[in-house]
Write a protein that holds these residues in place. Structure first.
Motif, PDB file in Angstrom:
ATOM      1  N   ARG A 143       0.828  -1.228   0.000  1.00  0.00           N
ATOM      2  CA  ARG A 143       0.000   0.000   0.000  1.00  0.00           C
ATOM      3  C   ARG A 143       0.856   1.270   0.000  1.00  0.00           C
ATOM      4  O   ARG A 143       0.576   2.213   0.737  1.00  0.00           O
ATOM      5  CB  ARG A 143      -0.951   0.048   1.200  1.00  0.00           C
ATOM      6  CG  ARG A 143      -1.732  -1.206   1.464  1.00  0.00           C
ATOM      7  CD  ARG A 143      -2.832  -1.404   0.421  1.00  0.00           C
ATOM      8  NE  ARG A 143      -3.774  -2.412   0.858  1.00  0.00           N
ATOM      9  CZ  ARG A 143      -3.661  -3.720   0.626  1.00  0.00           C
ATOM     10  NH1 ARG A 143      -2.634  -4.197  -0.061  1.00  0.00           N
ATOM     11  NH2 ARG A 143      -4.581  -4.554   1.050  1.00  0.00           N
ATOM     12  N   GLY A 145       1.338   3.182  -2.681  1.00  0.00           N
ATOM     13  CA  GLY A 145       0.670   4.171  -3.531  1.00  0.00           C
ATOM     14  C   GLY A 145       1.490   4.603  -4.736  1.00  0.00           C
ATOM     15  O   GLY A 145       1.070   5.489  -5.487  1.00  0.00           O
ATOM     16  N   CYS A 147       1.989   3.062  -7.504  1.00  0.00           N
ATOM     17  CA  CYS A 147       1.270   2.761  -8.753  1.00  0.00           C
ATOM     18  C   CYS A 147       0.210   3.820  -9.037  1.00  0.00           C
ATOM     19  O   CYS A 147      -0.040   4.174 -10.190  1.00  0.00           O
ATOM     20  CB  CYS A 147       0.664   1.356  -8.714  1.00  0.00           C
ATOM     21  SG  CYS A 147      -0.429   1.053  -7.327  1.00  0.00           S
ATOM     22  N   CYS A 201       6.352  -0.364  -9.174  1.00  0.00           N
ATOM     23  CA  CYS A 201       5.942  -1.104  -7.965  1.00  0.00           C
ATOM     24  C   CYS A 201       7.165  -1.720  -7.273  1.00  0.00           C
ATOM     25  O   CYS A 201       7.875  -2.526  -7.873  1.00  0.00           O
ATOM     26  CB  CYS A 201       4.945  -2.205  -8.336  1.00  0.00           C
ATOM     27  SG  CYS A 201       4.506  -3.238  -6.920  1.00  0.00           S
ATOM     28  N   PRO A 202       7.420  -1.360  -6.005  1.00  0.00           N
ATOM     29  CA  PRO A 202       8.610  -1.894  -5.330  1.00  0.00           C
ATOM     30  C   PRO A 202       8.495  -3.386  -5.039  1.00  0.00           C
ATOM     31  O   PRO A 202       9.493  -4.036  -4.752  1.00  0.00           O
ATOM     32  CB  PRO A 202       8.663  -1.088  -4.028  1.00  0.00           C
ATOM     33  CG  PRO A 202       7.256  -0.690  -3.768  1.00  0.00           C
ATOM     34  CD  PRO A 202       6.634  -0.481  -5.107  1.00  0.00           C
ATOM     35  N   LEU A 207       0.827  -5.843 -12.147  1.00  0.00           N
ATOM     36  CA  LEU A 207      -0.536  -5.279 -12.128  1.00  0.00           C
ATOM     37  C   LEU A 207      -1.266  -5.386 -13.468  1.00  0.00           C
ATOM     38  O   LEU A 207      -2.428  -5.818 -13.506  1.00  0.00           O
ATOM     39  CB  LEU A 207      -0.484  -3.828 -11.638  1.00  0.00           C
ATOM     40  CG  LEU A 207      -0.102  -3.685 -10.160  1.00  0.00           C
ATOM     41  CD1 LEU A 207       0.468  -2.318  -9.876  1.00  0.00           C
ATOM     42  CD2 LEU A 207      -1.299  -3.948  -9.276  1.00  0.00           C
TER      43      LEU A 207
HETATM   44  S1  SF4 Z   1       3.048   0.196  -6.177  1.00  0.00           S
HETATM   45 FE1  SF4 Z   1       2.858  -2.004  -5.733  1.00  0.00          FE
HETATM   46  S2  SF4 Z   1       3.128  -2.160  -3.520  1.00  0.00           S
HETATM   47 FE2  SF4 Z   1       2.715   0.001  -3.946  1.00  0.00          FE
HETATM   48  S3  SF4 Z   1       0.470   0.209  -3.711  1.00  0.00           S
HETATM   49 FE3  SF4 Z   1       0.836  -0.211  -5.874  1.00  0.00          FE
HETATM   50  S4  SF4 Z   1       0.669  -2.455  -6.051  1.00  0.00           S
HETATM   51 FE4  SF4 Z   1       0.911  -1.986  -3.879  1.00  0.00          FE
END
Ligand code: SF4
Length: 308
Positions: A143, A145, A147, A201-202, A207
């Motif tokens: 979470r 954020g 993305c 995304c780390p 996705l």
């Molecule tokens: S970038 Fe990846 S880890 Fe971060 S909120 Fe989005 S899906 Fe989740």
């Protein structure tokens, strides 16, 4: 609290909020927080915030209740240290968040503060089913954020347009899993599949691929509606006939470009009423992507090098 004088300075507003809220925290019987991570090794809950209200909630009331999804459990404090660094850097670009608090049970006899009782509620809500299916990767989400912040759709329409708690790419994967595909069926389609979310995304969550899996399921269960299925069939028939495809898209984009007029936007389009009811729709610039790409490519290639 009675009526007070209207304040407009930021510092005064913050002071007023502090005055009003602090009393509420002190008198509350129970404080409920989430948990960013739960550490199996020590039984601790890690709470990460930049504001500090989380710490008032978990320290001042008599009872502290934590609610967190089961995927938040990490094995050790060493694992936590890696994830804390990833979270702060991916979310806000900070080296570390302002407040990182570990709670490990109620107040001990010689502690100055803390709750008298401490409860952790682990929430499944379908998560254990994802463990064994094609959406397993989503359980790695921390979470952060990132993305959302890099998604061109999210940046254009904002978080509230998604209609559910989790917006953006991660929300478009998670929400249909939580509320059912039928109810959340529009979310996987609010994506251009540009892949930016995955690249930032780390946790390397694929996705776009997960969104595509939702689309397959939607189509397989015939939840996408007759109009959409017909449009897809038409598109499929055209996509295997590139000449027709180019010819028709060229005509379509030119026509829409002309109809868009000088404003370059539509206030009303019969087939896009869901969009134009509440916002303008940008008109195409009068050229299809393929035509624009070809034109640009031709410019780059010297005339003597062009194929006949
Ligand atoms: S970038 Fe990846 S880890 Fe971060 S909120 Fe989005 S899906 Fe989740």
């Amino acid at each position: 609290m009675g009526k007070t004088e209207r304040v407009t300075e930021v510092a005064s507003i913050v002071n007023e909020a502090r005055e009003v809220l602090r009393d509420g925290f002190l008198r509350a019987d129970a404080g409920i927080t989430g948990g960013n991570f739960l550490i199996a090794e020590t039984g601790s809950v890690a709470l990460v915030t930049n504001e500090g209200n989380g710490d008032l909630t978990n320290t001042l009331p008599r009872v502290h209740i934590v609610t967190a999804g089961i995927e938040k459990v990490v094995p050790t404090l060493d694992d936590l240290s890696v994830l804390l660094r990833l979270l702060a850097r991916s979310a806000t670009g900070q080296e570390a968040s302002v407040y990182t608090t570990l709670s490990t049970g109620p107040r001990r006899a010689d502690d100055l503060d803390g709750p008298e009782a401490f409860h952790v509620v682990l929430i499944d809500n379908g998560r254990s089913q994802w463990l064994g299916n094609e959406f397993r990767d989503m359980l790695r989400c921390i979470r952060c954020g990132a993305c959302l912040n890099h998604c061109p759709v999210w940046n254009s329409i904002g978080g509230h347009a998604y209609g559910w708690v989790y917006p953006g790419p991660m929300g478009s994967v998670l929400t249909p899993l939580m509320i059912g595909l039928e109810e959340g069926k529009h979310l996987p389609n609010a994506c251009t599949m540009n892949g930016r979310c995955q690249s930032v995304c780390p946790m390397s969550i694929p996705l776009p691929n997960l969104l595509r899996k939702h689309r397959f399921r939607l189509h397989g269960q015939a939840l996408d509606g007759r109009g959409a299925r017909l449009a897809l069939k038409l598109w499929g028939a055209l996509a295997v006939r590139p000449r027709w495809y180019r010819w028709l898209t060229r005509i379509g984009t030119s026509l829409l470009g002309i109809l868009g007029g000088k404003r370059g936007r539509f206030r009303y389009l019969p087939l896009a009423r869901g969009w134009t009811d509440s916002r303008d729709l940008p008109a195409p610039h009068g050229q299809s992507f393929v035509a624009a790409w070809q034109r640009q490519n031709n410019k780059r290639v010297r005339p003597s090098e062009r194929c006949a």
